[in-house]
Scaffold this motif. Structure first.
Motif, PDB file in Angstrom:
ATOM      1  N   HIS A 186      38.706 -13.165 -13.572  1.00 59.27           N
ATOM      2  CA  HIS A 186      37.498 -13.165 -14.390  1.00 59.27           C
ATOM      3  C   HIS A 186      36.262 -13.263 -13.501  1.00 59.27           C
ATOM      4  CE1 HIS A 186      34.587 -14.212 -17.513  1.00 59.27           C
ATOM      5  NE2 HIS A 186      35.500 -13.849 -18.407  1.00 59.27           N
ATOM      6  N   PHE A 187      35.245 -12.499 -13.866  1.00 59.44           N
ATOM      7  CA  PHE A 187      34.009 -12.500 -13.077  1.00 59.44           C
ATOM      8  C   PHE A 187      33.464 -13.919 -12.880  1.00 59.44           C
ATOM      9  CE2 PHE A 187      33.132  -8.137 -15.193  1.00 59.44           C
ATOM     10  CZ  PHE A 187      33.913  -7.485 -14.257  1.00 59.44           C
ATOM     11  N   SER A 188      33.597 -14.758 -13.879  1.00 57.56           N
ATOM     12  CA  SER A 188      33.024 -16.105 -13.837  1.00 57.56           C
ATOM     13  C   SER A 188      33.775 -17.052 -12.920  1.00 57.56           C
ATOM     14  CB  SER A 188      32.972 -16.699 -15.249  1.00 57.56           C
ATOM     15  OG  SER A 188      32.087 -15.955 -16.068  1.00 57.56           O
ATOM     16  N   LEU A 189      34.899 -16.620 -12.370  1.00 50.49           N
ATOM     17  CA  LEU A 189      35.691 -17.476 -11.480  1.00 50.49           C
ATOM     18  C   LEU A 189      35.608 -17.053 -10.020  1.00 50.49           C
ATOM     19  CD1 LEU A 189      38.975 -17.875 -13.582  1.00 50.49           C
ATOM     20  CD2 LEU A 189      37.098 -19.514 -13.368  1.00 50.49           C
ATOM     21  N   ILE A 190      35.047 -15.892  -9.761  1.00 55.35           N
ATOM     22  CA  ILE A 190      35.105 -15.325  -8.410  1.00 55.35           C
ATOM     23  C   ILE A 190      34.225 -16.116  -7.440  1.00 55.35           C
ATOM     24  CG2 ILE A 190      34.493 -13.297  -7.018  1.00 55.35           C
ATOM     25  CD1 ILE A 190      35.417 -11.563  -9.344  1.00 55.35           C
ATOM     26  N   LYS A 191      34.812 -16.429  -6.276  1.00 53.91           N
ATOM     27  CA  LYS A 191      34.110 -17.063  -5.162  1.00 53.91           C
ATOM     28  C   LYS A 191      34.103 -16.091  -3.984  1.00 53.91           C
ATOM     29  CE  LYS A 191      36.881 -20.578  -4.729  1.00 53.91           C
ATOM     30  NZ  LYS A 191      37.911 -20.246  -5.733  1.00 53.91           N
ATOM     31  N   ALA A 192      33.261 -16.371  -3.006  1.00 51.35           N
ATOM     32  CA  ALA A 192      33.181 -15.510  -1.824  1.00 51.35           C
ATOM     33  C   ALA A 192      34.532 -15.378  -1.141  1.00 51.35           C
ATOM     34  CB  ALA A 192      32.138 -16.049  -0.862  1.00 51.35           C
ATOM     35  N   SER A 193      35.300 -16.454  -1.131  1.00 51.43           N
ATOM     36  CA  SER A 193      36.608 -16.430  -0.472  1.00 51.43           C
ATOM     37  C   SER A 193      37.659 -15.633  -1.236  1.00 51.43           C
ATOM     38  CB  SER A 193      37.108 -17.859  -0.254  1.00 51.43           C
ATOM     39  OG  SER A 193      37.171 -18.564  -1.485  1.00 51.43           O
ATOM     40  N   ASP A 194      37.362 -15.257  -2.483  1.00 52.74           N
ATOM     41  CA  ASP A 194      38.298 -14.453  -3.284  1.00 52.74           C
ATOM     42  C   ASP A 194      38.137 -12.959  -3.043  1.00 52.74           C
ATOM     43  OD1 ASP A 194      39.471 -16.653  -4.694  1.00 52.74           O
ATOM     44  OD2 ASP A 194      37.683 -16.730  -5.974  1.00 52.74           O
ATOM     45  N   LEU A 195      37.087 -12.565  -2.338  1.00 57.35           N
ATOM     46  CA  LEU A 195      36.811 -11.144  -2.158  1.00 57.35           C
ATOM     47  C   LEU A 195      37.791 -10.507  -1.175  1.00 57.35           C
ATOM     48  CD1 LEU A 195      32.924 -11.396  -2.038  1.00 57.35           C
ATOM     49  CD2 LEU A 195      34.348 -10.692  -3.977  1.00 57.35           C
ATOM     50  N   VAL A 196      38.132  -9.267  -1.456  1.00 54.94           N
ATOM     51  CA  VAL A 196      39.143  -8.527  -0.699  1.00 54.94           C
ATOM     52  C   VAL A 196      38.454  -7.484   0.176  1.00 54.94           C
ATOM     53  CG1 VAL A 196      41.151  -7.012  -0.901  1.00 54.94           C
ATOM     54  CG2 VAL A 196      40.811  -8.867  -2.564  1.00 54.94           C
ATOM     55  N   LEU A 197      38.882  -7.362   1.428  1.00 57.28           N
ATOM     56  CA  LEU A 197      38.341  -6.336   2.313  1.00 57.28           C
ATOM     57  C   LEU A 197      39.297  -5.140   2.326  1.00 57.28           C
ATOM     58  CD1 LEU A 197      35.988  -5.614   4.172  1.00 57.28           C
ATOM     59  CD2 LEU A 197      37.365  -6.443   6.095  1.00 57.28           C
ATOM     60  N   VAL A 198      38.770  -3.990   1.887  1.00 53.85           N
ATOM     61  CA  VAL A 198      39.563  -2.767   1.768  1.00 53.85           C
ATOM     62  C   VAL A 198      39.292  -1.880   2.976  1.00 53.85           C
ATOM     63  CG1 VAL A 198      40.077  -0.773   0.308  1.00 53.85           C
ATOM     64  CG2 VAL A 198      39.380  -2.945  -0.733  1.00 53.85           C
ATOM     65  N   GLY A 199      40.352  -1.354   3.578  1.00 50.22           N
ATOM     66  CA  GLY A 199      40.211  -0.496   4.738  1.00 50.22           C
ATOM     67  C   GLY A 199      39.921   0.943   4.374  1.00 50.22           C
ATOM     68  N   PRO A 200      39.625   1.786   5.360  1.00 50.23           N
ATOM     69  CA  PRO A 200      39.319   3.196   5.088  1.00 50.23           C
ATOM     70  C   PRO A 200      40.497   3.960   4.501  1.00 50.23           C
ATOM     71  CG  PRO A 200      39.469   2.778   7.450  1.00 50.23           C
ATOM     72  CD  PRO A 200      39.479   1.451   6.786  1.00 50.23           C
ATOM     73  N   ASP A 201      41.704   3.416   4.653  1.00 50.61           N
ATOM     74  CA  ASP A 201      42.870   4.058   4.047  1.00 50.61           C
ATOM     75  C   ASP A 201      43.074   3.629   2.602  1.00 50.61           C
ATOM     76  OD1 ASP A 201      43.647   1.445   4.408  1.00 50.61           O
ATOM     77  OD2 ASP A 201      45.446   1.902   5.596  1.00 50.61           O
ATOM     78  N   GLY A 202      42.194   2.735   2.100  1.00 52.45           N
ATOM     79  CA  GLY A 202      42.266   2.316   0.707  1.00 52.45           C
ATOM     80  C   GLY A 202      43.161   1.134   0.429  1.00 52.45           C
ATOM     81  N   TYR A 203      43.696   0.517   1.468  1.00 52.72           N
ATOM     82  CA  TYR A 203      44.602  -0.611   1.267  1.00 52.72           C
ATOM     83  C   TYR A 203      43.964  -1.929   1.683  1.00 52.72           C
ATOM     84  CZ  TYR A 203      48.278   2.713   0.218  1.00 52.72           C
ATOM     85  OH  TYR A 203      49.016   3.702  -0.369  1.00 52.72           O
ATOM     86  N   VAL A 204      44.464  -3.012   1.081  1.00 53.78           N
ATOM     87  CA  VAL A 204      43.980  -4.360   1.369  1.00 53.78           C
ATOM     88  C   VAL A 204      44.282  -4.699   2.828  1.00 53.78           C
ATOM     89  CG1 VAL A 204      44.255  -6.800   0.794  1.00 53.78           C
ATOM     90  CG2 VAL A 204      44.303  -5.073  -1.034  1.00 53.78           C
TER      91      VAL A 204
END
Length: 309
Positions: free
Chosen positions: A113-131
């Protein structure tokens, strides 16, 4: 110029044969004052000595510090979406280009949920589209990846991209029409809004992502996607989210005005010259960044800054 504005206005949705659309007001030609060459400096005033100044977008020598700042503002953007009630199941995504590895971008995890997201929850996606291993180890939205990676490839000027299924945006999107420029805030969409007048189903192919990028063109930051919803880009995530939320409110305003116009009240379109004059200052990227800062600071106060972690 006036004739062109009138002609353009007559092409805009009238809401039915019984809706009256007044011709655009004549340009007021009130733009005589000499203006600062920096559009951001036109919208605020300090003291004569120049010691009271409005801060602009910060700059960083350390790209890792910039990454930390971006993630904080990105998490705050999700919290604002949550506060605005934009959640619709697992739909909705914001991506921001990473300053350390510019071919990577940050994205929200799938199903949080948008209301629960913290900076540490963010995912970095590579140029190949994978986590990648550099952010949270969580899955991402497939449709969000397909759309956003195409936009980041096609629009290198866009640091951030945002899309969700906000109520008034997806309601107005059913018409596949642009909004009218009828109020000062809406001037930010003058020559800055496109319409993707098609619906190709859930975005699971690069072709649909390219179709939407084609509709945006090389300069527009905002798009109304027919039968789908709103999409915005930005030079900062703050600008991107401010534009998205303003477009959502403007779609609500358009729906209310259309209802009033059905009862015989004529709509008045702002002259293109005046809309362009307003957009040149109020639509400047650093000005729009600052437009989001009151909400960002309020979110920190309301949450104790927990989303920054």
């Amino acid at each position: 110029m006036v004739e062109s504005a009138i002609a353009n206005a007559k092409l805009i949705l009238r809401g039915g044969p019984d809706v009256q659309v007044s011709e655009p007001v004549q340009p007021q030609n009130s733009h005589k004052r000499d203006l600062d060459s920096n559009p951001f400096n036109r919208v605020w005033r300090g003291d004569k000595k120049g010691s009271i100044r409005m801060p602009g977008v910060p700059t960083f020598e350390d790209k890792h510090e910039e990454r930390k700042w971006i993630k904080a503002h990105m998490a705050g953007s999700f919290r604002y979406w949550g506060k605005m009630g934009f959640g619709e199941g697992t739909a909705g995504h914001i991506t921001v280009r990473d300053p350390v590895m510019p071919d990577h971008y940050w994205m929200n995890p799938f199903g949080m949920h948008f209301s629960l997201i913290k900076a540490s929850d963010l995912v970095l996606v590579g140029p190949d589209g994978y986590v990648t291993e550099h952010g949270a180890q969580l899955p991402i939205n497939e449709a969000g990846y397909v759309l956003h990676h195409t936009l980041h490839q096609r629009r290198p000027d866009a640091v951030a991209a945002a899309h969700c299924h906000s109520f008034y945006g997806k309601t107005w999107a059913a018409f596949g029409k642009p909004i009218d420029i009828m109020q000062q805030d809406a001037c930010l969409f003058h020559n800055n809004l496109s319409t993707y007048s098609n619906y190709g189903g859930i975005i699971l192919s690069d072709q649909e992502g390219n179709n939407i990028a084609d509709a945006l063109g090389e300069k527009a930051l905002c798009c109304i996607m027919q039968n789908h919803g709103l999409l915005t880009l930005g030079r900062t995530v703050d600008e991107c989210i401010y534009l998205f939320c303003l477009l959502e409110k403007t779609c609500k305003q358009q729906l209310v005005i259309e209802a009033a116009a059905k009862n015989g009240l004529p709509k008045t379109i702002i002259a293109a010259e005046d809309a362009a004059y307003t957009q040149a200052s109020n639509g400047y990227w650093e000005t729009m960044y600052n437009n989001f800062q009151p909400e960002f600071e309020l979110l920190k106060k309301e949450t104790g800054g927990d989303f920054l972690l």
